[in-house]
Design an enzyme around this catalytic site. Sequence first.
Site, mmCIF file in Angstrom:
data_model
loop_
_atom_site.group_PDB
_atom_site.id
_atom_site.type_symbol
_atom_site.label_atom_id
_atom_site.label_comp_id
_atom_site.label_asym_id
_atom_site.label_seq_id
_atom_site.Cartn_x
_atom_site.Cartn_y
_atom_site.Cartn_z
ATOM 1 N N ARG A 1 -0.467 2.715 -15.255
ATOM 2 C CA ARG A 1 -0.381 2.603 -13.806
ATOM 3 C C ARG A 1 1.043 2.356 -13.302
ATOM 4 O O ARG A 1 1.277 2.421 -12.097
ATOM 5 C CB ARG A 1 -1.286 1.465 -13.316
ATOM 6 C CG ARG A 1 -2.768 1.707 -13.556
ATOM 7 C CD ARG A 1 -3.575 0.516 -13.103
ATOM 8 N NE ARG A 1 -5.000 0.683 -13.343
ATOM 9 C CZ ARG A 1 -5.846 1.253 -12.505
ATOM 10 N NH1 ARG A 1 -5.407 1.728 -11.360
ATOM 11 N NH2 ARG A 1 -7.128 1.358 -12.791
ATOM 12 N N ARG B 1 -5.595 -0.510 -2.287
ATOM 13 C CA ARG B 1 -5.538 0.107 -3.622
ATOM 14 C C ARG B 1 -4.805 1.436 -3.582
ATOM 15 O O ARG B 1 -4.017 1.760 -4.473
ATOM 16 C CB ARG B 1 -6.954 0.305 -4.170
ATOM 17 C CG ARG B 1 -7.654 -0.996 -4.528
ATOM 18 C CD ARG B 1 -9.157 -0.801 -4.654
ATOM 19 N NE ARG B 1 -9.526 0.035 -5.775
ATOM 20 C CZ ARG B 1 -10.745 0.561 -5.938
ATOM 21 N NH1 ARG B 1 -11.691 0.339 -5.035
ATOM 22 N NH2 ARG B 1 -11.010 1.297 -7.000
ATOM 23 N N ARG C 1 -19.286 -2.959 -6.842
ATOM 24 C CA ARG C 1 -17.918 -3.469 -6.897
ATOM 25 C C ARG C 1 -17.428 -3.850 -5.500
ATOM 26 O O ARG C 1 -17.440 -3.014 -4.587
ATOM 27 C CB ARG C 1 -16.990 -2.422 -7.508
ATOM 28 C CG ARG C 1 -17.216 -2.169 -8.979
ATOM 29 C CD ARG C 1 -16.321 -1.058 -9.493
ATOM 30 N NE ARG C 1 -14.912 -1.303 -9.206
ATOM 31 C CZ ARG C 1 -13.937 -0.472 -9.551
ATOM 32 N NH1 ARG C 1 -14.224 0.663 -10.179
ATOM 33 N NH2 ARG C 1 -12.680 -0.754 -9.254
ATOM 34 N N LYS D 1 -11.483 10.789 -11.575
ATOM 35 C CA LYS D 1 -11.061 10.651 -12.974
ATOM 36 C C LYS D 1 -12.238 10.345 -13.892
ATOM 37 O O LYS D 1 -12.340 10.898 -14.984
ATOM 38 C CB LYS D 1 -10.008 9.550 -13.100
ATOM 39 C CG LYS D 1 -8.730 9.795 -12.322
ATOM 40 C CD LYS D 1 -7.681 8.731 -12.575
ATOM 41 C CE LYS D 1 -8.127 7.342 -12.150
ATOM 42 N NZ LYS D 1 -8.320 7.217 -10.680
ATOM 43 N N ARG E 1 -19.407 5.318 -3.068
ATOM 44 C CA ARG E 1 -19.624 4.781 -4.421
ATOM 45 C C ARG E 1 -20.002 3.308 -4.367
ATOM 46 O O ARG E 1 -20.798 2.828 -5.178
ATOM 47 C CB ARG E 1 -18.361 4.972 -5.266
ATOM 48 C CG ARG E 1 -18.555 4.621 -6.739
ATOM 49 C CD ARG E 1 -17.319 4.965 -7.553
ATOM 50 N NE ARG E 1 -16.259 3.981 -7.381
ATOM 51 C CZ ARG E 1 -15.071 4.056 -7.985
ATOM 52 N NH1 ARG E 1 -14.797 5.087 -8.778
ATOM 53 N NH2 ARG E 1 -14.148 3.128 -7.806
#
Length: 206
Positions: A89, A146, A134, A14, A128
């Site tokens: 969401r 998640r 993160r 995204k 990533r």
Amino acid sequence: MHNIVLFGPPGAGKGTQSQKLIAKYHLVHLSTGDLLRAQIAEGTDLGLQAKKLMDEGFLVPDAVVIGMIGSALEKNKQAAGFIFDGFPRTVAQAESLDRLLAEHNTSVACMVALEVGEQELVKRLLERGKTSGRPDDQDEAKISRRVQVYNTETAQVAGYYASQQKFYSLNGIGEIESIFAQISDLIDQHKPAETAAAAATREVKA
């Protein structure tokens, strides 16, 4: 306004596609993740509360998210439109967003979902995590959580927009430019009437 919801599980691409769409359509990017991380960086009470939830892979309460979105809309009243990246969401958020946009005399034009399998998502997010810093990108268990949250809660939003005939699903695996072209085609098919009218007026004046 030309408002687009770009949808998909964590790691679906995204963020990458949002940047390309912003450049092409001059939209304002509204990513709740970015807004929350900004609060975290500033060390606000909201940021500290959100950080704990985000680090564990949980969703931030609707009231907090909607409040941030409303504030962003107020600050960008002259925008050509918005691209909602990773938001809404939940169905409750989608309903709240519709009400919020209606207050600004606009609405969601279409929702585009990028579909990617869990194995590929885990692979992408772990990669990533090597550079993002993160915590929720560096732990496979948190990544799986998640994705599960997305599948059990967020994916229901697709049905909400499908009922409005605004939902479109695309394969999120492939060449970035190819996926971008497909998204652009969908967006072009759903340009608001006022945008088309404005374009026609400009042509006549020219």
